[in-house]
Design a protein around this motif. Structure first.
Motif, PDB file in Angstrom:
ATOM      1  N   MET A   1       0.842  -1.198   0.000  1.00 16.44           N
ATOM      2  CA  MET A   1       0.000   0.000   0.000  1.00 16.44           C
ATOM      3  C   MET A   1       0.878   1.249   0.000  1.00 16.44           C
ATOM      4  SD  MET A   1      -2.865   1.111   2.846  1.00 16.44           S
ATOM      5  CE  MET A   1      -3.856   2.584   2.638  1.00 16.44           C
ATOM      6  N   LYS A   2       0.476   2.222  -0.804  1.00 21.15           N
ATOM      7  CA  LYS A   2       1.209   3.482  -0.876  1.00 21.15           C
ATOM      8  C   LYS A   2       0.256   4.625  -0.528  1.00 21.15           C
ATOM      9  CE  LYS A   2       0.129   4.043  -5.807  1.00 21.15           C
ATOM     10  NZ  LYS A   2      -0.814   5.153  -5.634  1.00 21.15           N
ATOM     11  N   SER A   3       0.799   5.813  -0.330  1.00 23.68           N
ATOM     12  CA  SER A   3      -0.061   6.976  -0.143  1.00 23.68           C
ATOM     13  C   SER A   3      -0.695   7.353  -1.479  1.00 23.68           C
ATOM     14  CB  SER A   3       0.745   8.157   0.396  1.00 23.68           C
ATOM     15  OG  SER A   3       1.213   7.886   1.698  1.00 23.68           O
ATOM     16  N   TYR A   4      -1.958   7.754  -1.444  1.00 20.94           N
ATOM     17  CA  TYR A   4      -2.655   8.142  -2.673  1.00 20.94           C
ATOM     18  C   TYR A   4      -3.841   9.021  -2.312  1.00 20.94           C
ATOM     19  CZ  TYR A   4      -5.957   4.469  -1.280  1.00 20.94           C
ATOM     20  OH  TYR A   4      -6.850   3.696  -0.581  1.00 20.94           O
ATOM     21  N   LEU A   5      -4.418   9.674  -3.314  1.00 23.14           N
ATOM     22  CA  LEU A   5      -5.602  10.497  -3.106  1.00 23.14           C
ATOM     23  C   LEU A   5      -6.859   9.699  -3.425  1.00 23.14           C
ATOM     24  CD1 LEU A   5      -4.561  13.948  -4.642  1.00 23.14           C
ATOM     25  CD2 LEU A   5      -4.659  13.303  -2.223  1.00 23.14           C
ATOM     26  N   ALA A   6      -7.838   9.809  -2.548  1.00 22.36           N
ATOM     27  CA  ALA A   6      -9.146   9.187  -2.750  1.00 22.36           C
ATOM     28  C   ALA A   6     -10.204  10.276  -2.836  1.00 22.36           C
ATOM     29  CB  ALA A   6      -9.476   8.235  -1.605  1.00 22.36           C
ATOM     30  N   ALA A   7     -11.264   9.987  -3.559  1.00 24.22           N
ATOM     31  CA  ALA A   7     -12.339  10.960  -3.752  1.00 24.22           C
ATOM     32  C   ALA A   7     -13.686  10.345  -3.394  1.00 24.22           C
ATOM     33  CB  ALA A   7     -12.371  11.444  -5.200  1.00 24.22           C
ATOM     34  N   ALA A   8     -14.491  11.110  -2.658  1.00 23.72           N
ATOM     35  CA  ALA A   8     -15.884  10.754  -2.359  1.00 23.72           C
ATOM     36  C   ALA A   8     -16.763  11.753  -3.098  1.00 23.72           C
ATOM     37  CB  ALA A   8     -16.139  10.804  -0.855  1.00 23.72           C
ATOM     38  N   LEU A   9     -17.495  11.272  -4.087  1.00 22.77           N
ATOM     39  CA  LEU A   9     -18.334  12.159  -4.893  1.00 22.77           C
ATOM     40  C   LEU A   9     -19.650  12.459  -4.194  1.00 22.77           C
ATOM     41  CD1 LEU A   9     -16.188  11.424  -6.938  1.00 22.77           C
ATOM     42  CD2 LEU A   9     -17.986  11.033  -8.641  1.00 22.77           C
ATOM     43  N   GLN A  10     -20.143  13.658  -4.419  1.00 22.77           N
ATOM     44  CA  GLN A  10     -21.443  14.060  -3.877  1.00 22.77           C
ATOM     45  C   GLN A  10     -22.357  14.485  -5.027  1.00 22.77           C
ATOM     46  OE1 GLN A  10     -22.088  15.517   0.091  1.00 22.77           O
ATOM     47  NE2 GLN A  10     -22.553  17.516  -0.764  1.00 22.77           N
ATOM     48  N   MET A  11     -23.518  13.863  -5.109  1.00 19.31           N
ATOM     49  CA  MET A  11     -24.433  14.079  -6.225  1.00 19.31           C
ATOM     50  C   MET A  11     -25.832  14.440  -5.741  1.00 19.31           C
ATOM     51  SD  MET A  11     -23.401  10.782  -8.616  1.00 19.31           S
ATOM     52  CE  MET A  11     -24.561  11.297  -9.906  1.00 19.31           C
ATOM     53  N   THR A  12     -26.595  15.045  -6.632  1.00 21.95           N
ATOM     54  CA  THR A  12     -28.036  15.164  -6.441  1.00 21.95           C
ATOM     55  C   THR A  12     -28.673  14.368  -7.577  1.00 21.95           C
ATOM     56  OG1 THR A  12     -27.824  17.367  -5.471  1.00 21.95           O
ATOM     57  CG2 THR A  12     -30.016  16.710  -6.221  1.00 21.95           C
ATOM     58  N   SER A  13     -28.799  13.063  -7.363  1.00 20.65           N
ATOM     59  CA  SER A  13     -29.360  12.201  -8.399  1.00 20.65           C
ATOM     60  C   SER A  13     -30.867  12.399  -8.497  1.00 20.65           C
ATOM     61  CB  SER A  13     -29.022  10.742  -8.122  1.00 20.65           C
ATOM     62  OG  SER A  13     -27.621  10.530  -8.212  1.00 20.65           O
ATOM     63  N   LEU A  14     -31.396  12.169  -9.684  1.00 23.48           N
ATOM     64  CA  LEU A  14     -32.805  12.408 -10.004  1.00 23.48           C
ATOM     65  C   LEU A  14     -33.426  11.136 -10.574  1.00 23.48           C
ATOM     66  CD1 LEU A  14     -32.148  15.793 -11.845  1.00 23.48           C
ATOM     67  CD2 LEU A  14     -32.986  15.532  -9.492  1.00 23.48           C
ATOM     68  N   PRO A  15     -34.731  11.147 -10.856  1.00 22.36           N
ATOM     69  CA  PRO A  15     -35.352   9.997 -11.511  1.00 22.36           C
ATOM     70  C   PRO A  15     -35.065  10.002 -13.016  1.00 22.36           C
ATOM     71  CG  PRO A  15     -36.952  11.251 -10.200  1.00 22.36           C
ATOM     72  CD  PRO A  15     -35.738  12.110 -10.376  1.00 22.36           C
ATOM     73  N   ASP A  16     -33.793  10.173 -13.378  1.00 19.77           N
ATOM     74  CA  ASP A  16     -33.393  10.295 -14.770  1.00 19.77           C
ATOM     75  C   ASP A  16     -32.011   9.669 -14.937  1.00 19.77           C
ATOM     76  OD1 ASP A  16     -32.325  11.229 -17.256  1.00 19.77           O
ATOM     77  OD2 ASP A  16     -33.805  12.846 -17.272  1.00 19.77           O
ATOM     78  N   LEU A  17     -31.986   8.454 -15.438  1.00 20.52           N
ATOM     79  CA  LEU A  17     -30.751   7.673 -15.527  1.00 20.52           C
ATOM     80  C   LEU A  17     -29.661   8.400 -16.299  1.00 20.52           C
ATOM     81  CD1 LEU A  17     -29.115   5.026 -15.249  1.00 20.52           C
ATOM     82  CD2 LEU A  17     -30.369   4.155 -17.237  1.00 20.52           C
ATOM     83  N   GLN A  18     -29.982   8.896 -17.481  1.00 17.95           N
ATOM     84  CA  GLN A  18     -28.952   9.497 -18.331  1.00 17.95           C
ATOM     85  C   GLN A  18     -28.397  10.787 -17.739  1.00 17.95           C
ATOM     86  OE1 GLN A  18     -27.532   7.814 -20.688  1.00 17.95           O
ATOM     87  NE2 GLN A  18     -29.002   6.182 -20.279  1.00 17.95           N
ATOM     88  N   LYS A  19     -29.265  11.633 -17.170  1.00 17.48           N
ATOM     89  CA  LYS A  19     -28.789  12.859 -16.526  1.00 17.48           C
ATOM     90  C   LYS A  19     -27.844  12.537 -15.374  1.00 17.48           C
ATOM     91  CE  LYS A  19     -32.359  16.317 -17.520  1.00 17.48           C
ATOM     92  NZ  LYS A  19     -33.387  17.219 -16.915  1.00 17.48           N
ATOM     93  N   ASN A  20     -28.177  11.508 -14.615  1.00 23.03           N
ATOM     94  CA  ASN A  20     -27.344  11.133 -13.477  1.00 23.03           C
ATOM     95  C   ASN A  20     -25.973  10.638 -13.929  1.00 23.03           C
ATOM     96  OD1 ASN A  20     -29.487  11.713 -11.734  1.00 23.03           O
ATOM     97  ND2 ASN A  20     -30.259   9.621 -11.803  1.00 23.03           N
ATOM     98  N   LEU A  21     -25.931   9.868 -15.002  1.00 22.13           N
ATOM     99  CA  LEU A  21     -24.650   9.358 -15.482  1.00 22.13           C
ATOM    100  C   LEU A  21     -23.783  10.485 -16.032  1.00 22.13           C
ATOM    101  CD1 LEU A  21     -25.658   5.956 -17.136  1.00 22.13           C
ATOM    102  CD2 LEU A  21     -24.864   6.409 -14.802  1.00 22.13           C
ATOM    103  N   VAL A  22     -24.403  11.475 -16.645  1.00 22.08           N
ATOM    104  CA  VAL A  22     -23.650  12.648 -17.107  1.00 22.08           C
ATOM    105  C   VAL A  22     -23.051  13.393 -15.915  1.00 22.08           C
ATOM    106  CG1 VAL A  22     -23.855  14.935 -18.173  1.00 22.08           C
ATOM    107  CG2 VAL A  22     -24.915  12.946 -19.273  1.00 22.08           C
ATOM    108  N   GLN A  23     -23.877  13.599 -14.879  1.00 23.07           N
ATOM    109  CA  GLN A  23     -23.381  14.279 -13.677  1.00 23.07           C
ATOM    110  C   GLN A  23     -22.239  13.491 -13.036  1.00 23.07           C
ATOM    111  OE1 GLN A  23     -24.902  15.680  -9.177  1.00 23.07           O
ATOM    112  NE2 GLN A  23     -26.322  14.610 -10.540  1.00 23.07           N
ATOM    113  N   ALA A  24     -22.398  12.174 -12.963  1.00 20.52           N
ATOM    114  CA  ALA A  24     -21.368  11.335 -12.352  1.00 20.52           C
ATOM    115  C   ALA A  24     -20.067  11.402 -13.140  1.00 20.52           C
ATOM    116  CB  ALA A  24     -21.858   9.895 -12.263  1.00 20.52           C
ATOM    117  N   GLU A  25     -20.155  11.368 -14.456  1.00 17.90           N
ATOM    118  CA  GLU A  25     -18.947  11.423 -15.281  1.00 17.90           C
ATOM    119  C   GLU A  25     -18.213  12.744 -15.089  1.00 17.90           C
ATOM    120  OE1 GLU A  25     -17.442  10.954 -19.925  1.00 17.90           O
ATOM    121  OE2 GLU A  25     -19.520  10.500 -19.396  1.00 17.90           O
ATOM    122  N   GLU A  26     -18.955  13.837 -15.001  1.00 13.25           N
ATOM    123  CA  GLU A  26     -18.332  15.148 -14.798  1.00 13.25           C
ATOM    124  C   GLU A  26     -17.581  15.184 -13.465  1.00 13.25           C
ATOM    125  OE1 GLU A  26     -21.627  17.792 -15.113  1.00 13.25           O
ATOM    126  OE2 GLU A  26     -21.563  17.859 -17.315  1.00 13.25           O
TER     127      GLU A  26
END
Length: 270
Positions: free
Chosen positions: A1-26
């Protein structure tokens, strides 16, 4: 194990699959540009809507979510934890499933959420996760990574059940994931303290991606995606808007805390 950066994403997901995946990718792109090698997405990252709509679209949500996680991991050359998202099973219900995918786009660990959120809250909201979700029946896995450490999986409501995390630490976990869509009502009082408790009692890093804001009707999430060190120190907090919490995961910090507070060695009941 080495030192590294980790990220926890925060989203406002909606009842819209494609919009959510676009937000997640960004947000994944943002995290990677800031140097993250391990990226995590919250519970319901790909769809957060009425239960009947989730069930009606479950097959597509499952297929698109899994494809998305594998594609993003391979494209950005990072390890990704995503979940949960609904995966249909034979009874007509779904499993709330978390997935860990390595930089080659290969699934390395899968966990079906065990504890289901069936709660009547004083704010007038009633949650009956078991009406559409089948509970998993096995303890979550620990994925051993030479570079990232031993990674333990869980999902949201699991955080209230410390025995699950004690199992993970017993199996060697060093980094615990708690992807969540914590309610605004419970989150203000319980979210931070529960995450800190799980970090402190297991002397592990805790990485908790989160949902935030209003998703539909009365569904409102607390936010505050966090990364917490093994002493319980909050290293990053995403606040209450969509974004990314990033912090360094240091093996030397785990070793230091476990020397100073060797509680895992003092366990009487295992």
């Amino acid at each position: 194990m080495k030192s590294y950066l980790a990220a926890a994403l925060q989203m406002t997901s909606l009842p819209d699959l494609q919009k959510n995946l676009v937000q997640a990718e960004e947000l994944i792109d943002l995290a990677v540009r800031r140097g993250a090698e391990l990226v995590s997405l919250p519970e319901n990252f790909s769809f957060l809507g009425e239960e009947k709509d989730k069930i009606a679209q479950a097959e597509e949500i499952a297929q698109q979510s899994e494809k998305f996680l594998k594609t993003m991991a391979q494209r950005f050359q990072v390890t990704i934890v995503g979940g949960g998202f609904p995966v249909p099973e034979d009874s007509g219900k779904v499993y709330n499933t978390a997935l860990l995918v390595d930089p080659t786009g290969t699934e390395q660990a899968r966990y079906k959420k065990v504890h289901l959120f069936d709660v009547n809250l004083p704010d007038g909201n009633t949650y009956q996760e078991s009406s559409t979700v089948m509970a998993g029946t096995t303890l979550p896995p620990v994925y051993p990574s030479e570079h990232l450490g031993n990674i333990g999986l869980s999902v949201c409501y699991d955080v209230r059940f410390p025995e699950l995390y004690r199992h993970l630490s017993y199996k060697g976990a060093e980094v615990l994931f708690v992807p969540a869509a914590f309610t605004a009502y419970t989150g203000k009082d319980h979210w931070q303290v529960l995450l800190q408790a799980r970090a402190i009692e297991n002397t592990c890093y805790v990485i908790a991606p989160a949902q935030t804001g209003r998703h539909y009707a009365m569904r409102h999430s607390h936010g505050h995606a966090m990364i917490i060190d093994p002493w319980g120190v909050i290293l990053a907090d995403a606040g209450d808007r969509p974004g990314v919490a990033i912090a360094e995961i240091e093996p030397s910090r785990i070793e230091q805390v476990r020397r100073q507070m060797p509680s895992l060695l003092h366990r009487v009941f295992v």
